[in-house]
Write a protein that holds these residues in place. Sequence first.
Motif, PDB file in Angstrom:
ATOM      1  N   LEU A 127       0.855  -1.194   0.000  1.00 20.58           N
ATOM      2  CA  LEU A 127       0.000   0.000   0.000  1.00 20.58           C
ATOM      3  C   LEU A 127       0.887   1.239   0.000  1.00 20.58           C
ATOM      4  O   LEU A 127       1.873   1.310   0.748  1.00 20.58           O
ATOM      5  N   LYS A 128       0.528   2.220  -0.794  1.00 21.43           N
ATOM      6  CA  LYS A 128       1.323   3.437  -0.918  1.00 21.43           C
ATOM      7  C   LYS A 128       1.147   4.336   0.310  1.00 21.43           C
ATOM      8  O   LYS A 128       0.100   4.336   0.949  1.00 21.43           O
ATOM      9  N   PHE A 129       2.188   5.103   0.620  1.00 22.14           N
ATOM     10  CA  PHE A 129       2.102   6.092   1.691  1.00 22.14           C
ATOM     11  C   PHE A 129       3.143   7.178   1.439  1.00 22.14           C
ATOM     12  O   PHE A 129       4.036   7.035   0.602  1.00 22.14           O
ATOM     13  N   LEU A 130       3.011   8.264   2.170  1.00 17.92           N
ATOM     14  CA  LEU A 130       4.095   9.223   2.292  1.00 17.92           C
ATOM     15  C   LEU A 130       4.200   9.624   3.757  1.00 17.92           C
ATOM     16  O   LEU A 130       3.260   9.424   4.540  1.00 17.92           O
ATOM     17  N   GLU A 131       5.330  10.169   4.120  1.00 11.33           N
ATOM     18  CA  GLU A 131       5.610  10.498   5.516  1.00 11.33           C
ATOM     19  C   GLU A 131       5.888  11.989   5.632  1.00 11.33           C
ATOM     20  O   GLU A 131       6.592  12.568   4.800  1.00 11.33           O
ATOM     21  N   LEU A 132       5.308  12.611   6.670  1.00  8.97           N
ATOM     22  CA  LEU A 132       5.559  14.019   6.966  1.00  8.97           C
ATOM     23  C   LEU A 132       6.382  14.130   8.233  1.00  8.97           C
ATOM     24  O   LEU A 132       6.219  13.341   9.170  1.00  8.97           O
ATOM     25  N   LYS A 133       7.267  15.130   8.271  1.00 10.56           N
ATOM     26  CA  LYS A 133       8.082  15.381   9.459  1.00 10.56           C
ATOM     27  C   LYS A 133       7.953  16.839   9.868  1.00 10.56           C
ATOM     28  O   LYS A 133       7.990  17.737   9.023  1.00 10.56           O
ATOM     29  N   ASN A 134       7.808  17.070  11.178  1.00 12.23           N
ATOM     30  CA  ASN A 134       7.806  18.423  11.737  1.00 12.23           C
ATOM     31  C   ASN A 134       9.234  18.800  12.105  1.00 12.23           C
ATOM     32  O   ASN A 134       9.805  18.271  13.054  1.00 12.23           O
ATOM     33  N   ARG A 135       9.823  19.724  11.332  1.00  5.67           N
ATOM     34  CA  ARG A 135      11.201  20.164  11.582  1.00  5.67           C
ATOM     35  C   ARG A 135      11.275  21.304  12.585  1.00  5.67           C
ATOM     36  O   ARG A 135      12.366  21.689  13.003  1.00  5.67           O
ATOM     37  N   SER A 136      10.140  21.871  12.961  1.00  3.67           N
ATOM     38  CA  SER A 136      10.139  23.042  13.826  1.00  3.67           C
ATOM     39  C   SER A 136      10.238  22.636  15.293  1.00  3.67           C
ATOM     40  O   SER A 136      10.255  21.453  15.636  1.00  3.67           O
ATOM     41  N   ALA A 137      10.274  23.652  16.170  1.00  6.89           N
ATOM     42  CA  ALA A 137      10.354  23.415  17.611  1.00  6.89           C
ATOM     43  C   ALA A 137       8.982  23.502  18.265  1.00  6.89           C
ATOM     44  O   ALA A 137       8.882  23.508  19.499  1.00  6.89           O
ATOM     45  N   ARG A 138       7.904  23.571  17.471  1.00  5.80           N
ATOM     46  CA  ARG A 138       6.555  23.740  18.008  1.00  5.80           C
ATOM     47  C   ARG A 138       5.614  22.678  17.434  1.00  5.80           C
ATOM     48  O   ARG A 138       5.777  22.261  16.294  1.00  5.80           O
ATOM     49  N   PRO A 139       4.588  22.298  18.221  1.00  9.23           N
ATOM     50  CA  PRO A 139       3.553  21.428  17.654  1.00  9.23           C
ATOM     51  C   PRO A 139       2.815  22.164  16.540  1.00  9.23           C
ATOM     52  O   PRO A 139       2.563  23.367  16.633  1.00  9.23           O
ATOM     53  N   ILE A 140       2.451  21.449  15.490  1.00  8.51           N
ATOM     54  CA  ILE A 140       1.752  22.053  14.362  1.00  8.51           C
ATOM     55  C   ILE A 140       0.504  21.236  14.070  1.00  8.51           C
ATOM     56  O   ILE A 140       0.573  20.018  13.882  1.00  8.51           O
ATOM     57  N   ASN A 141      -0.634  21.935  14.056  1.00  2.05           N
ATOM     58  CA  ASN A 141      -1.909  21.279  13.761  1.00  2.05           C
ATOM     59  C   ASN A 141      -2.067  21.177  12.253  1.00  2.05           C
ATOM     60  O   ASN A 141      -2.051  22.179  11.542  1.00  2.05           O
ATOM     61  N   LEU A 142      -2.244  19.960  11.757  1.00  2.80           N
ATOM     62  CA  LEU A 142      -2.334  19.719  10.320  1.00  2.80           C
ATOM     63  C   LEU A 142      -3.762  19.816   9.788  1.00  2.80           C
ATOM     64  O   LEU A 142      -3.984  19.565   8.593  1.00  2.80           O
ATOM     65  N   GLN A 143      -4.709  20.182  10.625  1.00  2.00           N
ATOM     66  CA  GLN A 143      -6.093  20.225  10.165  1.00  2.00           C
ATOM     67  C   GLN A 143      -6.254  21.204   9.005  1.00  2.00           C
ATOM     68  O   GLN A 143      -5.832  22.357   9.073  1.00  2.00           O
ATOM     69  N   GLY A 144      -6.848  20.726   7.926  1.00  2.00           N
ATOM     70  CA  GLY A 144      -7.068  21.577   6.762  1.00  2.00           C
ATOM     71  C   GLY A 144      -5.895  21.647   5.805  1.00  2.00           C
ATOM     72  O   GLY A 144      -6.026  22.242   4.724  1.00  2.00           O
TER      73      GLY A 144
END
Length: 869
Positions: free
Chosen positions: A345-362
């Motif tokens: 099954l295909k996928f991709l991966e995201l990484k948060n490089r910043s120093a803060r939590p980031i909401n991905l909604q939208g």
Amino acid sequence: MCKIFFAFFLFLCTASFNSNAQLTEDFSDGNFTTSPAWTGNITDFIVNDQFQLQSNNSTVNSVFYLSTPNTLAIKTEWTFWVQMAFNPSSANYIDAYLIASASDLSLNTTSGYFVRMGGTDDEISLFRKNSSGTITKIIEGAKHVLNTSNNVMRVKVTRDENDQWTLWRDVTGTGNQFVAEGSTVDNTYQNTAFFGFLVKQSTASFFQKHFFDNIVIKNYVPDLTAPSIVSAVATSGKSVDILFDEPLDKSSSERIENYFASNGLGMPASASLDVQNPALVHLLFSQQFINGINYSLIIEGVKDLAGNAQSNGSVNFSYYTPQRYDVIISEVFPDPSPQVGLPLLKFLELKNRSARPINLQGWKLKDGNSTATLPFYQLQPDSFVIVTATNSATAYMNYGSTLGVANFPALNITGTTVVLQSAEGKTMHAMQYDLSFYRNELKKEGGWTLEMIDTNNPCSGISNWAVSAHPSGGTPGKRNSVAGINKDETAPHLINAFAETETKILLNFNESLDSLLAVNQAHYTLDNGLTIGRIEALPPFYNHVAIHLNNPILAGKIYSVTVKNLTDCSGNVIASKNTAKFGMADPAGERDVIINEILFNPPPMGVDYVEIYNRSNKNIDLAQIYLANRNSSGAASSIQQVSREGRLIFPGEFALLTSDPETVKSQFITTNPDAFIKMNSLPTYANTSGNVLVLNGQGNVIDEVNYSDKWHFKLLKNAQGVSLERINYDGPSVASNFHSASASNGYGTPGFKNSQYLEEAEVKGEITVVPEVFSPDHDGVDDLVTIEYRFPKAGYVANITIFDGSGRPVRYLQKNSLSGVKGYFRWDGLDDKNRRLPQGVYIIYTEIFNLEGKKKIFKNSVVLARRSG
């Protein structure tokens, strides 16, 4: 009497024990036959590799069930996890029997209560069933909550001591976002004997797609605890979402007086309970949050459904606007087959490089025509999340945090561009890949992911990606197997400029730029009186800049643009290669663009290339130039556009056309890499002979070479990896005007002047031989002798014979060759049997005559030189 008393005592003891018994089942023992034992249609179920109960019935229009003993009926809480990997219907649903009078759930006479998941309205509802088979809906759930192709849910039902039933659903399946479907009072059945699942399916498309897990039946404990605050997340510059641990009373949760924020915000302008999740409150403030500032929010008087009120609750939140490259695409899996270890099954991966939590909604992932919108998810600093299709999410949950989304990008195997955008539509990261990224002939066949090497260098393209080295084929949800330091220390440079219209120029750079610096007009200089109106840095890669002009570009004129002080996204400042020409494009006519070099039999692991040359005085748009071959019927075939975007080839310039520039650069000397143009594919050019055609935008042939491997230098032992080069731009596209590229130049000159190029000197006299000394040793210098002629008029026939110093004929170069007014013939130093001749002086004996009987003889000498040793 004693026997009667003993039996009564035993009944009391048994009833007491059963009334307090709890049922817990997660199938971790790998079976459903013991601890506890399930009965029913046992061949229609299995425990799968994920330790879930799964349907195994392969019969259309079937009803099948499993049940297990249970006596908890009042003051009880039932919870269970269910997945329906299909869109349910009136003939395809699951009934979870909470209370059942008999073990056979399929009998009309079995009475009790059950939760139906599915049905006509794709809902989760609670029903009562009597012994005559009549069913009554006592709690109606929200319609269409299960109207998807893959439904994962956790269901909870409570019944208190007053026979009040409450039905809850959590369609995330986590158990953290329960929503109350409703409540009712019903005391029809006070006892139970069994709990179980009944499945109804109609067609083969529903086979083996029912999953069950994490079943808990326990004594219900009334809610006497005030709602707790789970989190506070700023969803925009003025709004905050407050998540509680249970559903809330609507009236108290929407009173703005119950909320107060620090740092001057005060009470919100509005508070609203979420329609889908009654544990979530949306607060909207009238003031804009300050980026990076922490706020404290006091909550007082918010009640749950049981009336328990929050007192002196507090939570902190902050607002942060994510910057470009804070979240990046760090791994992609475009070709799962053949399977190496990861799911197919295909996928991709995201990484948060910043120093803060980031909401991905939208946030959105775009790939061609597909756009996937991400759900609410707090991606923590220096962490990963796997994103895949909705029906693929379960397979990747064991690897790490996973988001299943609708319209997941197709991730074409041959290559594509994937763009990650914020909820505001800002491009955060983009990556473009194709098969060349693998750089491994075995792994590019499938089963292996592509991983980013250095996530601190997110915009360097192919140089920062590699095929996974992990034995399973990839590293979803964790640090990449190829991770390392791969700094970009190379300055960007300007590849070309193209006038899209008479008032718009498009600049093409070799890598992504700092988009803020790129729009500063002070960094650009134009000549010939052109002035700049405005500048755009173009997403998604920001390696293109559009300059809008105040005054128009004039036809037939060549301009130049110079850039300075621009940087790439790693901070390297542009230095050299910062100037490019541009002008309005002219249509290409016959022989304006010629085929200058052909590699049709590439080195091992290599690819074909075709080099073209602009021999005209026109600015020609390569988007209006096409390569082709001929099919068996002789028609132009396999027509391929040279450039997908506008790109000029100026007078006297080369363009090197290939499907894999990096491979060509690695196998040949490259002095002009900016001449390389990557085409999706080239027409097929056979290793022995074929046709190379160049067409213009109207489909007319403007040059054609019907090549053969026999055109190569006769003493070459192996022509593989050797290109054929045009000798003279003005000469015809025939064998006598092509020669093998020299060994000293690496057997090919892609993108720059040919090693065998010879510019014809103006003919003086009737017969001229140049050079006077030639050395046919295939070193690119004077390998051929040219016999140039000029006759007073056309119609002469020529015979040319080569004699050695002893007067013996060694080569009959031309026999009865019809000549023009001027032209040339060439000799390569071989005799008639293609044998090398020794060094020495040779006589070129030329005899011409015409139909009028006029005849003339010329004798010219030439020295054939050989290297000593």
